[in-house]
Motif scaffolding. Structure first.
Motif, PDB file in Angstrom:
ATOM      1  N   GLY A 214      -1.312 -41.800 -57.865  1.00  0.00           N
ATOM      2  CA  GLY A 214      -1.655 -40.481 -58.360  1.00  0.00           C
ATOM      3  C   GLY A 214      -1.097 -39.389 -57.474  1.00  0.00           C
ATOM      4  O   GLY A 214      -0.584 -39.647 -56.382  1.00  0.00           O
TER       5      GLY A 214
ATOM      6  N   ASP B 282      -2.945 -33.766 -69.209  1.00  0.00           N
ATOM      7  CA  ASP B 282      -3.010 -35.129 -68.668  1.00  0.00           C
ATOM      8  C   ASP B 282      -3.771 -35.172 -67.348  1.00  0.00           C
ATOM      9  O   ASP B 282      -4.011 -36.255 -66.808  1.00  0.00           O
ATOM     10  CB  ASP B 282      -1.599 -35.687 -68.451  1.00  0.00           C
ATOM     11  CG  ASP B 282      -0.834 -35.878 -69.735  1.00  0.00           C
ATOM     12  OD1 ASP B 282       0.381 -35.556 -69.746  1.00  0.00           O
ATOM     13  OD2 ASP B 282      -1.434 -36.346 -70.718  1.00  0.00           O
TER      14      ASP B 282
ATOM     15  N   ARG C  76      -8.812 -42.614 -68.532  1.00  0.00           N
ATOM     16  CA  ARG C  76      -8.837 -41.387 -67.745  1.00  0.00           C
ATOM     17  C   ARG C  76     -10.070 -40.572 -68.099  1.00  0.00           C
ATOM     18  O   ARG C  76     -10.621 -40.686 -69.190  1.00  0.00           O
ATOM     19  CB  ARG C  76      -7.578 -40.549 -67.971  1.00  0.00           C
ATOM     20  CG  ARG C  76      -7.428 -39.975 -69.366  1.00  0.00           C
ATOM     21  CD  ARG C  76      -6.070 -39.287 -69.492  1.00  0.00           C
ATOM     22  NE  ARG C  76      -5.868 -38.714 -70.823  1.00  0.00           N
ATOM     23  CZ  ARG C  76      -4.716 -38.201 -71.242  1.00  0.00           C
ATOM     24  NH1 ARG C  76      -3.654 -38.193 -70.440  1.00  0.00           N
ATOM     25  NH2 ARG C  76      -4.619 -37.703 -72.452  1.00  0.00           N
TER      26      ARG C  76
ATOM     27  N   TRP D 128      -5.692 -48.779 -68.919  1.00  0.00           N
ATOM     28  CA  TRP D 128      -5.793 -47.551 -68.154  1.00  0.00           C
ATOM     29  C   TRP D 128      -6.667 -46.575 -68.940  1.00  0.00           C
ATOM     30  O   TRP D 128      -6.447 -46.368 -70.133  1.00  0.00           O
ATOM     31  CB  TRP D 128      -4.419 -46.926 -67.929  1.00  0.00           C
ATOM     32  CG  TRP D 128      -3.572 -47.636 -66.931  1.00  0.00           C
ATOM     33  CD1 TRP D 128      -2.576 -48.532 -67.170  1.00  0.00           C
ATOM     34  CD2 TRP D 128      -3.641 -47.510 -65.503  1.00  0.00           C
ATOM     35  NE1 TRP D 128      -2.026 -48.964 -66.001  1.00  0.00           N
ATOM     36  CE2 TRP D 128      -2.666 -48.352 -64.966  1.00  0.00           C
ATOM     37  CE3 TRP D 128      -4.438 -46.760 -64.636  1.00  0.00           C
ATOM     38  CZ2 TRP D 128      -2.453 -48.476 -63.584  1.00  0.00           C
ATOM     39  CZ3 TRP D 128      -4.238 -46.874 -63.269  1.00  0.00           C
ATOM     40  CH2 TRP D 128      -3.261 -47.718 -62.755  1.00  0.00           C
TER      41      TRP D 128
ATOM     42  N   ARG E 263     -14.834 -40.612 -70.677  1.00  0.00           N
ATOM     43  CA  ARG E 263     -13.740 -41.486 -70.280  1.00  0.00           C
ATOM     44  C   ARG E 263     -13.036 -41.995 -71.539  1.00  0.00           C
ATOM     45  O   ARG E 263     -13.682 -42.507 -72.455  1.00  0.00           O
ATOM     46  CB  ARG E 263     -14.277 -42.658 -69.454  1.00  0.00           C
ATOM     47  CG  ARG E 263     -13.209 -43.470 -68.779  1.00  0.00           C
ATOM     48  CD  ARG E 263     -13.800 -44.399 -67.748  1.00  0.00           C
ATOM     49  NE  ARG E 263     -14.441 -43.666 -66.642  1.00  0.00           N
ATOM     50  CZ  ARG E 263     -14.857 -44.254 -65.530  1.00  0.00           C
ATOM     51  NH1 ARG E 263     -14.706 -45.559 -65.358  1.00  0.00           N
ATOM     52  NH2 ARG E 263     -15.434 -43.520 -64.597  1.00  0.00           N
TER      53      ARG E 263
ATOM     54  N   TYR F 263      -7.627 -41.257 -63.187  1.00  0.00           N
ATOM     55  CA  TYR F 263      -7.153 -42.399 -63.950  1.00  0.00           C
ATOM     56  C   TYR F 263      -7.713 -43.684 -63.341  1.00  0.00           C
ATOM     57  O   TYR F 263      -7.640 -43.902 -62.125  1.00  0.00           O
ATOM     58  CB  TYR F 263      -5.621 -42.438 -63.949  1.00  0.00           C
ATOM     59  CG  TYR F 263      -5.012 -41.447 -64.901  1.00  0.00           C
ATOM     60  CD1 TYR F 263      -5.066 -40.079 -64.635  1.00  0.00           C
ATOM     61  CD2 TYR F 263      -4.395 -41.863 -66.072  1.00  0.00           C
ATOM     62  CE1 TYR F 263      -4.534 -39.156 -65.518  1.00  0.00           C
ATOM     63  CE2 TYR F 263      -3.846 -40.955 -66.958  1.00  0.00           C
ATOM     64  CZ  TYR F 263      -3.921 -39.604 -66.675  1.00  0.00           C
ATOM     65  OH  TYR F 263      -3.382 -38.698 -67.555  1.00  0.00           O
ATOM     66  N   TYR F 264      -8.259 -44.511 -64.230  1.00  0.00           N
ATOM     67  CA  TYR F 264      -8.894 -45.762 -63.817  1.00  0.00           C
ATOM     68  C   TYR F 264      -8.203 -46.952 -64.469  1.00  0.00           C
ATOM     69  O   TYR F 264      -7.837 -46.907 -65.636  1.00  0.00           O
ATOM     70  CB  TYR F 264     -10.359 -45.778 -64.246  1.00  0.00           C
ATOM     71  CG  TYR F 264     -11.205 -44.681 -63.640  1.00  0.00           C
ATOM     72  CD1 TYR F 264     -11.367 -43.464 -64.291  1.00  0.00           C
ATOM     73  CD2 TYR F 264     -11.857 -44.868 -62.429  1.00  0.00           C
ATOM     74  CE1 TYR F 264     -12.143 -42.450 -63.749  1.00  0.00           C
ATOM     75  CE2 TYR F 264     -12.639 -43.862 -61.873  1.00  0.00           C
ATOM     76  CZ  TYR F 264     -12.775 -42.658 -62.544  1.00  0.00           C
ATOM     77  OH  TYR F 264     -13.549 -41.664 -62.004  1.00  0.00           O
ATOM     78  N   CYS F 265      -8.108 -48.013 -63.704  1.00  0.00           N
ATOM     79  CA  CYS F 265      -7.645 -49.290 -64.203  1.00  0.00           C
ATOM     80  C   CYS F 265      -8.879 -50.139 -64.509  1.00  0.00           C
ATOM     81  O   CYS F 265      -9.873 -50.071 -63.780  1.00  0.00           O
ATOM     82  CB  CYS F 265      -6.784 -49.945 -63.119  1.00  0.00           C
ATOM     83  SG  CYS F 265      -6.275 -51.624 -63.419  1.00  0.00           S
TER      84      CYS F 265
ATOM     85  N   LEU G 172       1.696 -44.969 -61.939  1.00  0.00           N
ATOM     86  CA  LEU G 172       0.470 -45.501 -61.378  1.00  0.00           C
ATOM     87  C   LEU G 172       0.569 -47.019 -61.263  1.00  0.00           C
ATOM     88  O   LEU G 172       1.187 -47.675 -62.110  1.00  0.00           O
ATOM     89  CB  LEU G 172      -0.734 -45.135 -62.246  1.00  0.00           C
ATOM     90  CG  LEU G 172      -0.925 -43.654 -62.564  1.00  0.00           C
ATOM     91  CD1 LEU G 172      -2.211 -43.458 -63.365  1.00  0.00           C
ATOM     92  CD2 LEU G 172      -0.920 -42.818 -61.309  1.00  0.00           C
TER      93      LEU G 172
ATOM     94  N   GLU H  73      -6.232 -48.847 -57.603  1.00  0.00           N
ATOM     95  CA  GLU H  73      -5.204 -47.976 -58.166  1.00  0.00           C
ATOM     96  C   GLU H  73      -4.485 -47.201 -57.069  1.00  0.00           C
ATOM     97  O   GLU H  73      -5.070 -46.914 -56.010  1.00  0.00           O
ATOM     98  CB  GLU H  73      -5.808 -46.963 -59.150  1.00  0.00           C
ATOM     99  CG  GLU H  73      -6.576 -47.562 -60.300  1.00  0.00           C
ATOM    100  CD  GLU H  73      -8.068 -47.614 -60.041  1.00  0.00           C
ATOM    101  OE1 GLU H  73      -8.843 -47.614 -61.013  1.00  0.00           O
ATOM    102  OE2 GLU H  73      -8.467 -47.643 -58.853  1.00  0.00           O
TER     103      GLU H  73
ATOM    104  N   VAL I  32      -6.229 -44.711 -72.383  1.00  0.00           N
ATOM    105  CA  VAL I  32      -4.888 -44.137 -72.376  1.00  0.00           C
ATOM    106  C   VAL I  32      -3.873 -45.171 -72.871  1.00  0.00           C
ATOM    107  O   VAL I  32      -3.090 -44.908 -73.774  1.00  0.00           O
ATOM    108  CB  VAL I  32      -4.511 -43.670 -70.958  1.00  0.00           C
ATOM    109  CG1 VAL I  32      -3.078 -43.169 -70.921  1.00  0.00           C
ATOM    110  CG2 VAL I  32      -5.474 -42.595 -70.476  1.00  0.00           C
TER     111      VAL I  32
ATOM    112  N   GLY J 188     -10.257 -45.424 -59.122  1.00  0.00           N
ATOM    113  CA  GLY J 188      -9.534 -44.306 -59.716  1.00  0.00           C
ATOM    114  C   GLY J 188      -8.510 -43.674 -58.794  1.00  0.00           C
ATOM    115  O   GLY J 188      -8.586 -43.769 -57.570  1.00  0.00           O
TER     116      GLY J 188
END
Length: 125
Positions: A9, A89, A38, A36, A45, A93-95, A20, A6, A48, A118
């Protein structure tokens, strides 16, 4: 081995925007669902936005109308355009990705096999 990285950010004020990116490599299967997620401090977790195995976008109610998920298959990159950002928000944030042997929504963290490390998003009021 699938790897997800990722980027994008940062820290912005409320009302601002960020995009992102998630660069994927090592795909060994023909179809994946991607999402995605977060995680805010001391919270679980949460999903999103996602692209399911049918290619349809899916959004959490809290981000509908503000976030847009997209992917560039030629670049193996997933994006999350985030507009009208709010302090709530703020999160890491993770993919994530999972091979689509059957239908997968991309929203269920327990079905995602691969995760990036992240990227931190901080929104100030």
């Amino acid at each position: 081995q699938v790897q997800l990285v990722e980027s994008g950010g940062g820290s912005v004020q409320a009302g601002g925007s960020l995009r992102l990116s998630c660069a994927a490599s090592g795909y060994t299967y023909s179809s994946y669902c991607m999402g995605w997620f977060r995680q805010a401090p001391e919270k679980g977790r949460e999903a999103v936005a996602a692209i399911d195995s049918d290619g349809a976008p899916r959004y959490a109610d809290s981000v509908k109308g503000r976030f847009t998920i997209s992917q560039d298959n030629a670049k193996n990159t997933l994006y999350l355009q985030m507009n009208s950002l709010k302090p709530e928000d703020t999160a890491m944030y993770y993919c994530a990705a999972a091979p689509a042997y059957t239908y997968c929504s991309g929203e269920n963290r327990y079905e995602m096999d691969y995760w990036g490390k992240g990227t931190l998003v901080t929104i100030s009021s």
